[in-house]
Structures are given as C-alpha cells and as structure tokens.
Design an enzyme around this catalytic site. Structure first.
Site, short mmCIF file in Angstrom:
data_model
loop_
_atom_site.label_atom_id
_atom_site.label_comp_id
_atom_site.label_asym_id
_atom_site.label_seq_id
_atom_site.Cartn_x
_atom_site.Cartn_y
_atom_site.Cartn_z
N ARG A 243 -1.56 6.49 37.61
CA ARG A 243 -0.18 6.02 37.68
C ARG A 243 -0.14 4.57 38.17
NH1 ARG A 243 4.83 7.35 41.70
NH2 ARG A 243 6.46 6.57 40.33
N HIS A 244 0.82 3.82 37.66
CA HIS A 244 0.97 2.41 38.01
C HIS A 244 1.30 2.22 39.49
CE1 HIS A 244 5.32 2.78 38.50
NE2 HIS A 244 5.31 3.56 37.43
N ARG B 129 4.66 -2.55 34.21
CA ARG B 129 4.15 -2.00 35.47
C ARG B 129 2.84 -1.24 35.25
NH1 ARG B 129 8.86 0.65 33.99
NH2 ARG B 129 8.90 2.94 33.97
N GLU C 183 6.90 6.01 29.96
CA GLU C 183 7.58 7.00 30.78
C GLU C 183 8.68 7.69 29.98
OE1 GLU C 183 7.72 9.26 32.74
OE2 GLU C 183 7.67 8.31 34.71
#
Length: 211
Positions: A9-10, A59, A83
């Site tokens: 995950r970012h 991101r 997302e």
C-alpha cells in the site's frame, strides 16, 4: 521456490490523516508518506524483487519510485490497480458521509461508486497477469491502495465475499505477501512491515479513507 507477490500500500497522504475518501482522486504523498515509502523500500529491496508494477495514481506511483531508485527496476503502470471509485463520497470525511448518507453508510453502499466485486476482480486479474510474467522463483511488487489490495487479495485467495472482512485493513506503506502453490495462491504475510502504525485504511466504516 514459488512465485511471490508483495502487495504494497502507498504511503500516507493528507487525506488519509483527515479520514477523507480518496478513491480515484489523485492525491500526492505528504511528507510522512514520502518518509514511509523510503523506509519500506529499504526493507523490500532486500527481497530482491524482479518486477515492479504500480497503480497510475501518483500516491502509488511515487511510493513505487522509492523502490525503483534502490533496485533499478522499471515501474510498470497498470490502471487496473487503481483504488475503488468512491462515487459521491470522494473527498468527504467519514463524519460527512455518515451525516449525509446514514443508511448507505451503515451498510457501506457507495452512491455512484464502484462495486466491491468489480474492484476485486480487476485487481486480482491484474495481479495474475503480472505474476504470469515472472520466473518460477520471481518476486513481484504491486503498489496499490487499501481497499483495492484487500478486495483483490480476497478474490485471489478464493474467499467468498461474505468473508472478505476476515482480511483486516492495511496501514500506509505496509504490505501483504502471497505465494503461488500447486493448489493456488496462499497468504504468507498480511499488513506487515511498518507496525505498529495506525490503520487508516480502505472501507472500514469507522475509517473511510479508501485509498
């Protein structure tokens, strides 16, 4: 050794801190997120990844760039790793959503948003597609988003939708690892790498910053 996929995950964004639903909105990493990405990249580089792919949202791409700089790997971009679209909820805080859509909030039905199953299928298919390019002992790093990773992994692992809640959220810059075996994919690690960090993640109703 079997193929492994690290779903990362970012790093943190300002909207994560504000508990705003990010979705497809292209929010950059904040200062803490940049530092998180650098720290996590130094750990992931030790896995000697052989391929790197990221969502096209900045991101995620900028998080991937921190690992690219250490490893020299090219960043492949795949929009299917985006997302979940937040529809009418994008940019709103959890409190604002709860006040404006109390019934929808209670059952987490997003007005004009992307269905969870649609997200799960596109992300799982993207993971499979890139993993198919690996050598048998290769390591793929996929840089994506909270809900996208959780739904995609659940689908990849063959979990029925009613059990997806069994996979908890991912903290910013944490990762999960799956490995391909004879009978399919299995989960080796979940939400690893930056604990103890607060989980400001995906579609948990009390923490609505999907992204």
């Amino acid at each position: 050794m079997s193929k492994r996929v690290v779903c990362w995950r970012h790093g943190q964004t300002r909207w994560n801190v504000e508990h705003r639903f990010q979705g497809h909105t292209d929010i950059p990493l904040d200062e803490s997120g940049v530092a998180q990405a650098a720290r996590a990249a130094s750990l992931l580089a030790s896995l000697k990844p052989s391929m790197l792919v990221a969502s096209d949202l900045r991101r995620a791409y900028d998080t991937a760039a921190s690992l690219s700089r250490l490893t020299g790997l090219e960043i492949n971009v795949d929009k299917d790793l985006r997302e979940r679209s937040g529809g009418d909820w994008e940019g709103l805080t959890s409190q604002e959503i709860k006040e404006r859509w109390p019934k929808e909030y209670a059952i987490w039905t997003i007005p004009n948003g992307e269905p969870a199953m649609t997200v799960a299928v596109r992300v799982a298919e993207a993971i499979r597609r890139w993993a198919d390019r690996l050598d048998d002992d290769g390591v793929l790093v996929v840089v994506s988003h909270g809900a996208a990773i959780r739904f995609g992994l659940a689908h990849l692992l063959g979990l029925p939708e009613e059990l997806w809640h069994a996979l908890g959220g991912l903290s910013n810059c944490s990762w999960s690892v799956v490995q391909e075996g004879r009978s399919g994919w299995r989960l080796m690690e979940h939400n690893a790498g930056t604990l103890p960090e607060p989980v400001r993640s995906d579609d948990i109703a009390a923490q609505t910053d999907e992204g």
